[in-house]
Design a protein around this motif. Structure first.
Motif, PDB file in Angstrom:
ATOM      1  N   ALA A  23       9.200  29.196 -11.575  1.00 59.38           N
ATOM      2  CA  ALA A  23       9.937  28.909 -10.338  1.00 59.38           C
ATOM      3  C   ALA A  23       9.224  27.827  -9.535  1.00 59.38           C
ATOM      4  O   ALA A  23       9.845  26.908  -9.003  1.00 59.38           O
ATOM      5  N   ASP A  24       7.898  27.911  -9.465  1.00 59.97           N
ATOM      6  CA  ASP A  24       7.141  26.908  -8.724  1.00 59.97           C
ATOM      7  C   ASP A  24       7.240  25.537  -9.399  1.00 59.97           C
ATOM      8  O   ASP A  24       7.194  24.508  -8.727  1.00 59.97           O
ATOM      9  N   GLY A  25       7.400  25.531 -10.727  1.00 57.81           N
ATOM     10  CA  GLY A  25       7.609  24.273 -11.454  1.00 57.81           C
ATOM     11  C   GLY A  25       8.921  23.611 -11.059  1.00 57.81           C
ATOM     12  O   GLY A  25       8.983  22.394 -10.876  1.00 57.81           O
ATOM     13  N   LEU A  31       9.751  20.063  -9.267  1.00 61.84           N
ATOM     14  CA  LEU A  31      10.797  19.154  -9.737  1.00 61.84           C
ATOM     15  C   LEU A  31      11.654  18.672  -8.553  1.00 61.84           C
ATOM     16  O   LEU A  31      12.030  17.509  -8.483  1.00 61.84           O
ATOM     17  N   SER A  32      11.927  19.589  -7.610  1.00 59.79           N
ATOM     18  CA  SER A  32      12.699  19.190  -6.423  1.00 59.79           C
ATOM     19  C   SER A  32      11.868  18.260  -5.536  1.00 59.79           C
ATOM     20  O   SER A  32      12.404  17.322  -4.937  1.00 59.79           O
ATOM     21  N   ASP A  33      10.565  18.496  -5.487  1.00 55.40           N
ATOM     22  CA  ASP A  33       9.687  17.575  -4.754  1.00 55.40           C
ATOM     23  C   ASP A  33       9.658  16.198  -5.420  1.00 55.40           C
ATOM     24  O   ASP A  33       9.571  15.170  -4.751  1.00 55.40           O
ATOM     25  N   LEU A  34       9.747  16.197  -6.753  1.00 55.32           N
ATOM     26  CA  LEU A  34       9.775  14.935  -7.498  1.00 55.32           C
ATOM     27  C   LEU A  34      11.013  14.121  -7.119  1.00 55.32           C
ATOM     28  O   LEU A  34      10.925  12.913  -6.899  1.00 55.32           O
ATOM     29  N   ALA A  35      12.159  14.805  -7.023  1.00 50.80           N
ATOM     30  CA  ALA A  35      13.400  14.122  -6.617  1.00 50.80           C
ATOM     31  C   ALA A  35      13.238  13.512  -5.233  1.00 50.80           C
ATOM     32  O   ALA A  35      13.630  12.363  -4.995  1.00 50.80           O
ATOM     33  N   ALA A  36      12.618  14.267  -4.327  1.00 50.45           N
ATOM     34  CA  ALA A  36      12.426  13.766  -2.959  1.00 50.45           C
ATOM     35  C   ALA A  36      11.482  12.568  -2.933  1.00 50.45           C
ATOM     36  O   ALA A  36      11.765  11.558  -2.282  1.00 50.45           O
ATOM     37  N   SER A  37      10.375  12.640  -3.675  1.00 47.87           N
ATOM     38  CA  SER A  37       9.417  11.525  -3.630  1.00 47.87           C
ATOM     39  C   SER A  37       9.979  10.283  -4.322  1.00 47.87           C
ATOM     40  O   SER A  37       9.695   9.167  -3.916  1.00 47.87           O
ATOM     41  N   ALA A  38      10.822  10.491  -5.355  1.00 43.95           N
ATOM     42  CA  ALA A  38      11.458   9.341  -6.009  1.00 43.95           C
ATOM     43  C   ALA A  38      12.410   8.642  -5.042  1.00 43.95           C
ATOM     44  O   ALA A  38      12.480   7.418  -5.022  1.00 43.95           O
ATOM     45  N   GLU A  78       0.826  -1.202   0.000  1.00 40.18           N
ATOM     46  CA  GLU A  78       0.000   0.000   0.000  1.00 40.18           C
ATOM     47  C   GLU A  78       0.871   1.269   0.000  1.00 40.18           C
ATOM     48  O   GLU A  78       0.626   2.199  -0.762  1.00 40.18           O
ATOM     49  N   LYS A  79       1.910   1.278   0.845  1.00 42.93           N
ATOM     50  CA  LYS A  79       2.813   2.440   0.906  1.00 42.93           C
ATOM     51  C   LYS A  79       3.543   2.636  -0.414  1.00 42.93           C
ATOM     52  O   LYS A  79       3.747   3.759  -0.865  1.00 42.93           O
ATOM     53  N   LYS A  80       3.942   1.500  -1.008  1.00 38.44           N
ATOM     54  CA  LYS A  80       4.641   1.554  -2.292  1.00 38.44           C
ATOM     55  C   LYS A  80       3.736   2.203  -3.334  1.00 38.44           C
ATOM     56  O   LYS A  80       4.163   3.077  -4.088  1.00 38.44           O
ATOM     57  N   LYS A  81       2.474   1.780  -3.341  1.00 37.42           N
ATOM     58  CA  LYS A  81       1.508   2.303  -4.305  1.00 37.42           C
ATOM     59  C   LYS A  81       1.300   3.811  -4.102  1.00 37.42           C
ATOM     60  O   LYS A  81       1.349   4.590  -5.060  1.00 37.42           O
ATOM     61  N   ILE A  82       1.101   4.214  -2.847  1.00 39.63           N
ATOM     62  CA  ILE A  82       0.849   5.628  -2.558  1.00 39.63           C
ATOM     63  C   ILE A  82       2.073   6.473  -2.890  1.00 39.63           C
ATOM     64  O   ILE A  82       1.950   7.574  -3.429  1.00 39.63           O
ATOM     65  N   SER A  83       3.272   5.944  -2.599  1.00 39.97           N
ATOM     66  CA  SER A  83       4.455   6.751  -2.894  1.00 39.97           C
ATOM     67  C   SER A  83       4.657   6.884  -4.409  1.00 39.97           C
ATOM     68  O   SER A  83       5.183   7.892  -4.885  1.00 39.97           O
ATOM     69  N   LEU A  84       4.181   5.875  -5.151  1.00 41.04           N
ATOM     70  CA  LEU A  84       4.198   5.974  -6.618  1.00 41.04           C
ATOM     71  C   LEU A  84       3.219   7.060  -7.091  1.00 41.04           C
ATOM     72  O   LEU A  84       3.518   7.825  -8.014  1.00 41.04           O
ATOM     73  N   TYR A  85       2.056   7.141  -6.436  1.00 42.00           N
ATOM     74  CA  TYR A  85       1.095   8.211  -6.757  1.00 42.00           C
ATOM     75  C   TYR A  85       1.724   9.587  -6.514  1.00 42.00           C
ATOM     76  O   TYR A  85       1.513  10.522  -7.287  1.00 42.00           O
ATOM     77  N   SER A  86       2.492   9.715  -5.414  1.00 44.33           N
ATOM     78  CA  SER A  86       3.134  10.994  -5.096  1.00 44.33           C
ATOM     79  C   SER A  86       4.114  11.395  -6.196  1.00 44.33           C
ATOM     80  O   SER A  86       4.208  12.566  -6.554  1.00 44.33           O
ATOM     81  N   ILE A  87       4.843  10.401  -6.706  1.00 45.29           N
ATOM     82  CA  ILE A  87       5.755  10.677  -7.823  1.00 45.29           C
ATOM     83  C   ILE A  87       4.951  11.183  -9.018  1.00 45.29           C
ATOM     84  O   ILE A  87       5.301  12.186  -9.646  1.00 45.29           O
ATOM     85  N   GLY A  88       3.831  10.496  -9.308  1.00 46.45           N
ATOM     86  CA  GLY A  88       2.967  10.887 -10.424  1.00 46.45           C
ATOM     87  C   GLY A  88       2.436  12.310 -10.263  1.00 46.45           C
ATOM     88  O   GLY A  88       2.475  13.107 -11.207  1.00 46.45           O
ATOM     89  N   ASN A 110       3.715  14.790  -8.449  1.00 47.43           N
ATOM     90  CA  ASN A 110       4.799  15.773  -8.598  1.00 47.43           C
ATOM     91  C   ASN A 110       5.270  15.891 -10.041  1.00 47.43           C
ATOM     92  O   ASN A 110       5.664  16.972 -10.485  1.00 47.43           O
ATOM     93  N   LEU A 111       5.220  14.764 -10.766  1.00 45.67           N
ATOM     94  CA  LEU A 111       5.608  14.794 -12.185  1.00 45.67           C
ATOM     95  C   LEU A 111       4.623  15.654 -12.983  1.00 45.67           C
ATOM     96  O   LEU A 111       5.025  16.531 -13.758  1.00 45.67           O
ATOM     97  N   VAL A 112       3.321  15.416 -12.757  1.00 47.80           N
ATOM     98  CA  VAL A 112       2.289  16.201 -13.452  1.00 47.80           C
ATOM     99  C   VAL A 112       2.421  17.685 -13.094  1.00 47.80           C
ATOM    100  O   VAL A 112       2.392  18.557 -13.971  1.00 47.80           O
ATOM    101  N   LEU A 113       2.595  17.971 -11.797  1.00 49.76           N
ATOM    102  CA  LEU A 113       2.726  19.366 -11.361  1.00 49.76           C
ATOM    103  C   LEU A 113       3.946  20.033 -12.005  1.00 49.76           C
ATOM    104  O   LEU A 113       3.863  21.172 -12.468  1.00 49.76           O
TER     105      LEU A 113
END
Ligand SMILES: [Zn+2]
Length: 287
Positions: free
Chosen positions: A46-48, A52-59, A13-23, A25-28
């Motif tokens: 700048a917010d984009g 991108l930095s949030d994407l690195a963290a969630s990955a 479940e955690k794996k799935k949710i953390s994959l959603y977080s990546i998705g 952040n990628l879309v954002l």
């Protein structure tokens, strides 16, 4: 047996949710950066980069969860630190991006908003996605009793507020007050550095082989005190690697039978792992 399968289910479940977080952040990242460039809004671009930095963290959280789900025997200790090394490099990339944005916006010429509609649509989507996702993830975090998902949900909630700051910046620039946009960018850059600093702090702590944190030691003490089979705690030691903790216990057990002691040690290991999701391995020495 039941405990082990619950743990496995929670991991899935955690794996799935953390994959959603990546998705998310990628879309954002994609909509904000392309929307920012197209509309001419420096605050949105700048917010984009912030997303991108949030994407690195969630990955890096996702990689950590994947690694933890493998049987630990298969992995030498070194692999956990690869995660931290990658995180360390991405932290510096994030600082550099933040510096570049601050320099461009504060000392460069301000660009006019060429398409207000594009900027507003992207900000509207961002507000909607971050609001709904952080609410959903918070509920999941409570259900799974997961501090890492809770932290992620709280972070995405701050991304919701950041989008409102960007909105003010875009409107300021559009109506002829570029100073308002500069202030908005400074706030966004602060969040970029904040993301980078969080990643950096964790990486350095682990790369320096930080010993087990006080909070974890107290928690393990509490678990052991409830065990009637434990006569005396001689030592609780361990270290952090990646997102995970390796624990070593030196205990006196109330049994003379070697096979019974082995059984007790195994139960203690399972109990600690169940109550502390980031404990990867517990080695019990007993006498
Ligand atoms: Zn963020």
């Amino acid at each position: 047996m039941h405990d082990t399968s619950t743990r496995t289910l929670n991991f899935a479940e955690k794996k799935k949710i953390s994959l959603y977080s990546i998705g998310v952040n990628l879309v954002l990242s994609i909509i904000k950066i392309s929307g920012g460039l197209f509309s001419g809004s420096a605050a949105l671009t700048a917010d984009g980069v912030h997303s991108l930095s949030d994407l690195a963290a969630s990955a890096s959280v996702y990689i950590g969860i994947i690694i933890s789900n493998k049987k630990s025997e298969l992995f030498p200790h070194g692999l956990y630190k690869v995660e931290n090394l990658v995180a360390l490099i991405s932290a510096f990339a994030i600082f550099f991006a933040g510096y570049e944005i601050a320099k461009d916006v504060l000392f460069g010429e301000s660009t006019p908003i060429s398409s207000l509609a594009t900027a507003l649509i992207v900000i509207g989507l961002t507000v909607l996605i971050t609001y709904l996702y952080s609410r959903w993830e918070k509920q999941k975090a409570i259900a799974l009793n997961s501090p890492s998902l809770m932290a992620d949900a709280e972070h995405i909630k701050t991304d919701f507020y950041t989008a409102l700051v960007v909105l003010v910046g875009v409107l300021g620039q559009y109506f002829g007050y570029p100073l308002i946009e500069k202030i908005a960018v400074v706030i966004v850059v602060y969040f970029i550095f904040h993301s980078g600093f969080e990643i950096l702090k964790e990486s350095i702590k682990v790369l320096l082989d930080a010993s087990l944190d006080h909070e974890s030691i107290v928690k393990i003490q509490d678990i052991l005190k409830e065990e009637e089979t434990v006569e005396k705690i001689n030592a609780i030691t361990g270290r952090n690697a990646g997102s995970f903790k390796f624990v070593q216990l030196d205990l006196n057990l109330v049994t003379d039978s070697l096979s019974e002691a082995h059984h007790i040690a195994h139960n203690i290991e399972e109990k600690i792992k169940q109550e502390m999701p980031f404990v990867e391995k517990v080695v019990v020495h007993y006498q």
